[in-house]
Write a protein that holds these residues in place. Structure first.
Motif, PDB file in Angstrom:
ATOM      1  N   GLY A 292      17.042-120.014  -0.947  1.00 43.89           N
ATOM      2  CA  GLY A 292      17.455-120.921   0.115  1.00 43.89           C
ATOM      3  C   GLY A 292      18.896-120.748   0.542  1.00 43.89           C
ATOM      4  N   ASN A 293      19.715-120.115  -0.291  1.00 46.01           N
ATOM      5  CA  ASN A 293      21.112-119.870   0.056  1.00 46.01           C
ATOM      6  C   ASN A 293      21.190-118.653   0.967  1.00 46.01           C
ATOM      7  OD1 ASN A 293      22.041-122.006  -1.451  1.00 46.01           O
ATOM      8  ND2 ASN A 293      22.531-120.790  -3.255  1.00 46.01           N
ATOM      9  N   ASP A 294      20.910-118.860   2.226  1.00 48.78           N
ATOM     10  CA  ASP A 294      20.847-117.740   3.166  1.00 48.78           C
ATOM     11  C   ASP A 294      21.995-117.742   4.168  1.00 48.78           C
ATOM     12  OD1 ASP A 294      19.828-115.454   4.311  1.00 48.78           O
ATOM     13  OD2 ASP A 294      18.308-116.483   5.513  1.00 48.78           O
ATOM     14  N   GLU A 295      22.743-118.836   4.244  1.00 43.04           N
ATOM     15  CA  GLU A 295      23.822-118.945   5.215  1.00 43.04           C
ATOM     16  C   GLU A 295      25.203-118.882   4.575  1.00 43.04           C
ATOM     17  OE1 GLU A 295      23.192-122.435   7.534  1.00 43.04           O
ATOM     18  OE2 GLU A 295      21.173-121.852   8.171  1.00 43.04           O
ATOM     19  N   ASP A 296      25.251-118.655   3.278  1.00 44.20           N
ATOM     20  CA  ASP A 296      26.504-118.644   2.529  1.00 44.20           C
ATOM     21  C   ASP A 296      27.142-117.257   2.571  1.00 44.20           C
ATOM     22  OD1 ASP A 296      28.571-118.825   0.723  1.00 44.20           O
ATOM     23  OD2 ASP A 296      27.348-119.535  -0.960  1.00 44.20           O
ATOM     24  N   ALA A 297      28.165-117.084   3.423  1.00 45.45           N
ATOM     25  CA  ALA A 297      28.823-115.789   3.558  1.00 45.45           C
ATOM     26  C   ALA A 297      29.518-115.339   2.288  1.00 45.45           C
ATOM     27  CB  ALA A 297      29.829-115.845   4.710  1.00 45.45           C
ATOM     28  N   GLY A 298      29.826-116.302   1.405  1.00 44.81           N
ATOM     29  CA  GLY A 298      30.503-115.960   0.171  1.00 44.81           C
ATOM     30  C   GLY A 298      29.620-115.269  -0.845  1.00 44.81           C
ATOM     31  N   LEU A 299      28.316-115.180  -0.582  1.00 45.44           N
ATOM     32  CA  LEU A 299      27.413-114.546  -1.544  1.00 45.44           C
ATOM     33  C   LEU A 299      27.749-113.084  -1.773  1.00 45.44           C
ATOM     34  CD1 LEU A 299      23.912-115.982  -0.567  1.00 45.44           C
ATOM     35  CD2 LEU A 299      25.387-116.672  -2.470  1.00 45.44           C
ATOM     36  N   ILE A 300      28.307-112.415  -0.769  1.00 44.42           N
ATOM     37  CA  ILE A 300      28.573-110.986  -0.925  1.00 44.42           C
ATOM     38  C   ILE A 300      29.963-110.716  -1.506  1.00 44.42           C
ATOM     39  CG2 ILE A 300      27.036-110.437   1.006  1.00 44.42           C
ATOM     40  CD1 ILE A 300      29.573-109.812   2.653  1.00 44.42           C
ATOM     41  N   ASN A 301      30.753-111.766  -1.746  1.00 42.15           N
ATOM     42  CA  ASN A 301      32.087-111.579  -2.309  1.00 42.15           C
ATOM     43  C   ASN A 301      32.005-111.191  -3.772  1.00 42.15           C
ATOM     44  OD1 ASN A 301      33.181-112.327   0.151  1.00 42.15           O
ATOM     45  ND2 ASN A 301      33.521-114.453  -0.450  1.00 42.15           N
ATOM     46  N   PRO A 302      32.924-110.359  -4.267  1.00 45.02           N
ATOM     47  CA  PRO A 302      32.931-110.007  -5.694  1.00 45.02           C
ATOM     48  C   PRO A 302      33.042-111.243  -6.572  1.00 45.02           C
ATOM     49  CG  PRO A 302      34.383-108.550  -4.464  1.00 45.02           C
ATOM     50  CD  PRO A 302      33.972-109.639  -3.514  1.00 45.02           C
TER      51      PRO A 302
END
Length: 218
Positions: A207-217
């Motif tokens: 469900g976390n599909d709009e969180d841009a921070g997911l790709i951050n290290p």
């Protein structure tokens, strides 16, 4: 395998990166694209010279398959051209799934650490896929996978088949239907261009599909 990916490049950015004429559409940034959802797919409609981008269901189940038939999200490069389930689509319904990167999980200390994999130059990657007409009148697709290479090999045994720039046109060419002819022309992306890093376990929740921070290290 390939079970999650991110796509946040705009339609115009993808058209430019593709290097081929493309009828683009507005895309909502997605940072945790999961199976069982509609995803952006590039293909060439039958009898149409131009490429289009449309949404297809991420799950491959031909209209002729029985009710209990599987709905795989991936097809292996080793069997996609010979399997009764996939070979018709491989010959006539190949497509590209654009992505800015994908996720894989590495077992560490009894837990699974998610990683984000992408190009070092952060350009979009073009994942080889196949599509089919579904019984409900929509279209469904699967991403082709291959043995992991380069940095991806340290995370998982498989990876999506990402194509190099010179292979995009031939992959979408409806006149190329022979497996051996495609094998001589189509090349995967140079493994040296792939990089990766660990990311937050927040990606574990589809469900976390709009969180841009997911790709951050992490």
């Amino acid at each position: 395998m390939c079970g999650r990916f991110a796509l946040f490049s705009t339609g115009s950015q993808l058209s430019q990166a593709l290097g081929l004429p493309l009828q683009v559409r507005q895309l909502k940034p997605r940072y945790n694209v999961a199976p069982g959802t509609f995803i952006a797919v590039v293909h060439r409609p039958e009898g149409d010279a131009s490429l289009v981008m449309e949404e297809m269901w991420w799950g491959f189940k031909p209209y002729w398959a029985g009710e209990k038939a599987p709905q795989p999200i991936n097809a292996t490069v080793e069997k996609v051209a010979s399997s009764n389930y996939f070979r018709g689509a491989f010959a006539h319904h190949r497509c590209l799934i654009p992505a800015d990167g994908w996720y894989e999980w590495l077992a560490v200390g009894g837990k699974k650490q998610p990683y984000f994999l992408c190009r070092e130059d952060r350009e979009p990657v073009w994942l080889a896929g196949i599509w089919t007409e579904r019984a409900d009148g929509t279209r469904g697709c699967a991403i082709i996978t291959e043995p992991a290479r380069g940095a991806a090999k340290e995370i998982h045994s498989r990876m999506p088949l990402a194509l190099d720039a010179g292979s995009l046109g031939p992959w979408l060419d409806p006149h190329l239907t022979d497996r051996e002819a495609l094998r001589q022309i189509v090349r995967h992306l140079d493994a040296k261009l792939i990089t990766c890093w660990p990311v937050s376990i927040r990606v574990n929740r589809p469900g976390n599909d709009e969180d841009a921070g997911l790709i951050n290290p992490a």
